[in-house]
Design an enzyme around this catalytic site. Structure first.
Site, PDB file in Angstrom:
ATOM      1  N   ARG A   1      -6.472  -0.885   5.059  1.00 32.90           N
ATOM      2  CA  ARG A   1      -7.852  -0.482   5.316  1.00 32.90           C
ATOM      3  C   ARG A   1      -8.675  -0.702   4.058  1.00 32.90           C
ATOM      4  O   ARG A   1      -8.285  -0.262   2.979  1.00 32.90           O
ATOM      5  CB  ARG A   1      -7.842   1.003   5.680  1.00 32.90           C
TER       6      ARG A   1
ATOM      7  N   ASP B   1       0.501   6.442   0.360  1.00 31.22           N
ATOM      8  CA  ASP B   1       0.777   6.744  -1.053  1.00 31.22           C
ATOM      9  C   ASP B   1       1.797   7.875  -1.173  1.00 31.22           C
ATOM     10  O   ASP B   1       2.704   7.821  -2.001  1.00 31.22           O
ATOM     11  CB  ASP B   1      -0.515   7.107  -1.794  1.00 31.22           C
TER      12      ASP B   1
END
Ligand code: PRP
Ligand code: URA
Length: 214
Positions: free
Chosen positions: A104, A205
Site C-alpha cells: 500500500r 511490520d
C-alpha cells in the site's frame, strides 16, 4: 449476496486484546495471530460442502461424509497474510497455497500488486484470501480481482481478516457482493492516515519485526 460474519467469541476477543497492545513482543504477536487464525478457520469453513464416502470401521461397513471437491487454496496477501497461513494449514493440511503480493502506498493509500503465483487450476477450487488487516479495502479488492482475472468465480472466494475498518468492509461488499467476508472484529474507524483505530498498528511490520519497510 455473500456473507459478512463478525466472529464473536470470548477467546478471540481476549487474544485480540493481546495483539492490540503495543508492548506485546514479536514472538507473542506472531503466536497469537496464529491462534486467532485457527479459531477463525472453524467459522470460515463452517458450511463447506460434504460428500459421502464408503469405508469400513473396525466394527463394520458404513457411509460417512468428508469434504467434497478439490482441496481449497489458501491465498495469503504478502506480507502480513503470511502470519495467517499456518493457522489455515494446521486445519486444512492438504490445501494448496497461492501468493499475492500487495503493497500500500503510504501517501495515496492505493494498493500496488507486485507478485502473483497461484495454482494453475485455481478456477476449480474454493479460495481463502487471508490478510490480517482490511483498512481501506484496496488490497483485498485487488487480491480478489487477481483471482477473478484467473477465472475464480466470485462466490468461490472467502476472505478472512482479523481487524476490519467499516469503510473497508463497505468498499469490498460494494465491489464484490458475492464474496464471503469473515472478520474477528470490526473496529471503530479508519484514520486519515489509513490506519485502523484502535487497530493494532502495522501488522506486516509487527509480524516481521521491521520498524518500517519499503
Ligand atoms: C497492510 C495489510 C493489508 C493492507 C490493508 O499491508 O497487511 O494488506 O495494508 O490496507 P488496505 O485495506 O487499506 O489496502 P501493507 O501494504 O502495509 O504491506 P505489508 O503487509 O507488506 O506490510
Ligand atoms: N495496514 C495495517 O497493517 N494496519 C492498519 O491499521 C491499516 C493497514
Amino acid at each position: 449476496m455473500g456473507k459478512y460474519v463478525v466472529l464473536q467469541q470470548p477467546l478471540l476477543t481476549h487474544k485480540l486484546t493481546i495483539i492490540r497492545d503495543k508492548k506485546t513482543d514479536n514472538a507473542t504477536f506472531r503466536r497469537v495471530v496464529d491462534e486467532i487464525t485457527e479459531l477463525m478457520v472453524y467459522e470460515v469453513t463452517r458450511d463447506l460442502p460434504l460428500e459421502d464416502v464408503a469405508l469400513e470401521t473396525p466394527i463394520g461397513k458404513t457411509v460417512q461424509p468428508k469434504l467434497a471437491g478439490k482441496e481449497p487454496v489458501i491465498v495469503p496477501v504478502l506480507r502480513a497474510g503470511l502470519g495467517m497461513l499456518n493457522g489455515f494449514l494446521h486445519m486444512l493440511p492438504n490445501a494448496e497455497v497461492g501468493y499475492i503480493g500487495m503493497s500500500r502506498n503510504e501517501e495515496t493509500l492505493e494498493a500496488h500488486e507486485y507478485f502473483v503465483r497461484v495454482p494453475q487450476d485455481i478456477a476449480e477450487r474454493k479460495c481463502f484470501i487471508v490478510d490480517p488487516m482490511l483498512a481501506t479495502g484496496g488490497s483485498i479488492i485487488d487480491a480478489i480481482g487477481a483471482l477473478i482475472k484467473r477465472g475464480v468465480p466470485e462466490n468461490a472466494i472467502r476472505v478472512a481478516s482479523i481487524v476490519a475498518a467499516p469503510d473497508g468492509v463497505k468498499a469490498v461488499q460494494a465491489k464484490y457482493p458475492d464474496v464471503d467476508l469473515y472478520v474477528a472484529v470490526e473496529d471503530e474507524k479508519l484514520m486519515p492516515n489509513g490506519y485502523i483505530y484502535p487497530g493494532l498498528g502495522d501488522a506486516g511490520d509487527r509480524l516481521n519485526g521491521t520498524v518500517k519497510s519499503d
